[in-house]
Design a protein around this motif. Structure first.
Motif, PDB file in Angstrom:
ATOM      1  N   TYR A  58       0.875  -1.164   0.000  1.00 23.97           N
ATOM      2  CA  TYR A  58       0.000   0.000   0.000  1.00 23.97           C
ATOM      3  C   TYR A  58       0.922   1.227   0.000  1.00 23.97           C
ATOM      4  O   TYR A  58       1.934   1.241   0.701  1.00 23.97           O
ATOM      5  N   TYR A  59       0.552   2.242  -0.762  1.00 22.96           N
ATOM      6  CA  TYR A  59       1.388   3.438  -0.848  1.00 22.96           C
ATOM      7  C   TYR A  59       0.546   4.701  -0.746  1.00 22.96           C
ATOM      8  O   TYR A  59      -0.584   4.761  -1.232  1.00 22.96           O
ATOM      9  N   ALA A  60       1.140   5.701  -0.151  1.00 22.60           N
ATOM     10  CA  ALA A  60       0.555   7.033  -0.223  1.00 22.60           C
ATOM     11  C   ALA A  60       0.745   7.551  -1.642  1.00 22.60           C
ATOM     12  O   ALA A  60       1.734   7.230  -2.316  1.00 22.60           O
ATOM     13  N   ASP A  61      -0.198   8.353  -2.099  1.00 20.42           N
ATOM     14  CA  ASP A  61      -0.110   8.882  -3.460  1.00 20.42           C
ATOM     15  C   ASP A  61       1.183   9.669  -3.676  1.00 20.42           C
ATOM     16  O   ASP A  61       1.733   9.668  -4.781  1.00 20.42           O
ATOM     17  N   SER A  62       1.659  10.301  -2.642  1.00 16.61           N
ATOM     18  CA  SER A  62       2.839  11.152  -2.771  1.00 16.61           C
ATOM     19  C   SER A  62       4.121  10.378  -3.060  1.00 16.61           C
ATOM     20  O   SER A  62       5.115  10.968  -3.492  1.00 16.61           O
ATOM     21  N   VAL A  63       4.108   9.073  -2.826  1.00 15.60           N
ATOM     22  CA  VAL A  63       5.327   8.282  -3.033  1.00 15.60           C
ATOM     23  C   VAL A  63       5.160   7.181  -4.066  1.00 15.60           C
ATOM     24  O   VAL A  63       6.129   6.493  -4.390  1.00 15.60           O
ATOM     25  N   LYS A  64       3.967   7.008  -4.590  1.00 22.46           N
ATOM     26  CA  LYS A  64       3.736   5.969  -5.592  1.00 22.46           C
ATOM     27  C   LYS A  64       4.654   6.162  -6.786  1.00 22.46           C
ATOM     28  O   LYS A  64       4.810   7.268  -7.288  1.00 22.46           O
ATOM     29  N   GLY A  65       5.255   5.054  -7.217  1.00 25.02           N
ATOM     30  CA  GLY A  65       6.155   5.104  -8.355  1.00 25.02           C
ATOM     31  C   GLY A  65       7.577   5.483  -7.997  1.00 25.02           C
ATOM     32  O   GLY A  65       8.484   5.366  -8.823  1.00 25.02           O
ATOM     33  N   ARG A  66       7.803   5.940  -6.767  1.00 21.13           N
ATOM     34  CA  ARG A  66       9.150   6.323  -6.331  1.00 21.13           C
ATOM     35  C   ARG A  66       9.657   5.446  -5.186  1.00 21.13           C
ATOM     36  O   ARG A  66      10.858   5.176  -5.099  1.00 21.13           O
ATOM     37  N   PHE A  67       8.762   5.033  -4.308  1.00 19.49           N
ATOM     38  CA  PHE A  67       9.139   4.219  -3.149  1.00 19.49           C
ATOM     39  C   PHE A  67       8.635   2.797  -3.349  1.00 19.49           C
ATOM     40  O   PHE A  67       7.571   2.566  -3.940  1.00 19.49           O
ATOM     41  N   THR A  68       9.396   1.853  -2.818  1.00 21.95           N
ATOM     42  CA  THR A  68       9.002   0.450  -2.858  1.00 21.95           C
ATOM     43  C   THR A  68       9.185  -0.162  -1.484  1.00 21.95           C
ATOM     44  O   THR A  68      10.287  -0.088  -0.910  1.00 21.95           O
ATOM     45  N   ILE A  69       8.127  -0.759  -0.974  1.00 24.65           N
ATOM     46  CA  ILE A  69       8.211  -1.423   0.327  1.00 24.65           C
ATOM     47  C   ILE A  69       8.301  -2.925   0.097  1.00 24.65           C
ATOM     48  O   ILE A  69       7.685  -3.471  -0.823  1.00 24.65           O
ATOM     49  N   SER A  70       9.102  -3.580   0.921  1.00 20.20           N
ATOM     50  CA  SER A  70       9.242  -5.029   0.813  1.00 20.20           C
ATOM     51  C   SER A  70       9.549  -5.576   2.194  1.00 20.20           C
ATOM     52  O   SER A  70       9.857  -4.827   3.124  1.00 20.20           O
ATOM     53  N   ARG A  71       9.458  -6.885   2.322  1.00 21.66           N
ATOM     54  CA  ARG A  71       9.771  -7.498   3.615  1.00 21.66           C
ATOM     55  C   ARG A  71      10.489  -8.809   3.397  1.00 21.66           C
ATOM     56  O   ARG A  71      10.355  -9.453   2.365  1.00 21.66           O
ATOM     57  N   ASP A  72      11.253  -9.196   4.408  1.00 21.49           N
ATOM     58  CA  ASP A  72      11.974 -10.461   4.419  1.00 21.49           C
ATOM     59  C   ASP A  72      11.536 -11.188   5.685  1.00 21.49           C
ATOM     60  O   ASP A  72      11.998 -10.865   6.782  1.00 21.49           O
ATOM     61  N   ASN A  73      10.665 -12.149   5.515  1.00 20.35           N
ATOM     62  CA  ASN A  73      10.117 -12.847   6.681  1.00 20.35           C
ATOM     63  C   ASN A  73      11.200 -13.575   7.465  1.00 20.35           C
ATOM     64  O   ASN A  73      11.183 -13.591   8.700  1.00 20.35           O
ATOM     65  N   ALA A  74      12.140 -14.169   6.765  1.00 21.88           N
ATOM     66  CA  ALA A  74      13.184 -14.938   7.435  1.00 21.88           C
ATOM     67  C   ALA A  74      14.041 -14.057   8.338  1.00 21.88           C
ATOM     68  O   ALA A  74      14.524 -14.495   9.381  1.00 21.88           O
TER      69      ALA A  74
END
Length: 123
Positions: A58-74
């Motif tokens: 999920y992204y705020a409109d102000s950062v869409k296309g510039r920010f990428t969130i990800s996670r590493d469960n391990a």
């Protein structure tokens, strides 16, 4: 549960930074991990979130296309890759954790918070 954010710093406009947040403590599966930010004199602002199991972003409109969130469960870590940074992205960035979905990404409904990491973007 403790959250430790890192990766902030000073960068020129157009540059990139990657923030990291490690979750430690009780082995309770998080539902949602998020990043918020607060600039001087401004309200806290939702930036991005990701579901822990399905990795739905999920992204705020102000950062869409510039920010990428990800996670590493391990590694129990969540990341925020920030590209094409702008001076208006300057803020203290906080990671937060929720055990359930948070409608509207309301900050007060998140269960745990990290200490914040400062991102400064110069023009």
């Amino acid at each position: 549960v403790q959250l430790q954010a890192s990766g902030g710093g000073l960068v020129q406009a157009g540059g990139s930074l990657r923030l990291s947040c490690v979750v430690s403590g009780r082995p309770i599966t998080s539902y949602l991990m998020a990043w918020f930010r607060q600039a001087p004199g401004k309200e806290q602002e939702f930036v991005a979130a990701v579901t822990w199991t399905t990795s739905s972003p999920y992204y705020a409109d102000s950062v869409k296309g510039r920010f990428t969130i990800s996670r590493d469960n391990a590694k129990n870590q969540v990341y925020l890759q920030m590209d094409s940074l702008k001076p208006e992205d300057t803020a203290v960035y906080y990671c937060a954790r929720s055990l359930s979905y948070v409608p509207g990404m309301i900050p007060s409904l998140f269960n745990s918070w990290g200490q914040g990491t400062l991102v400064t973007v110069s023009s």
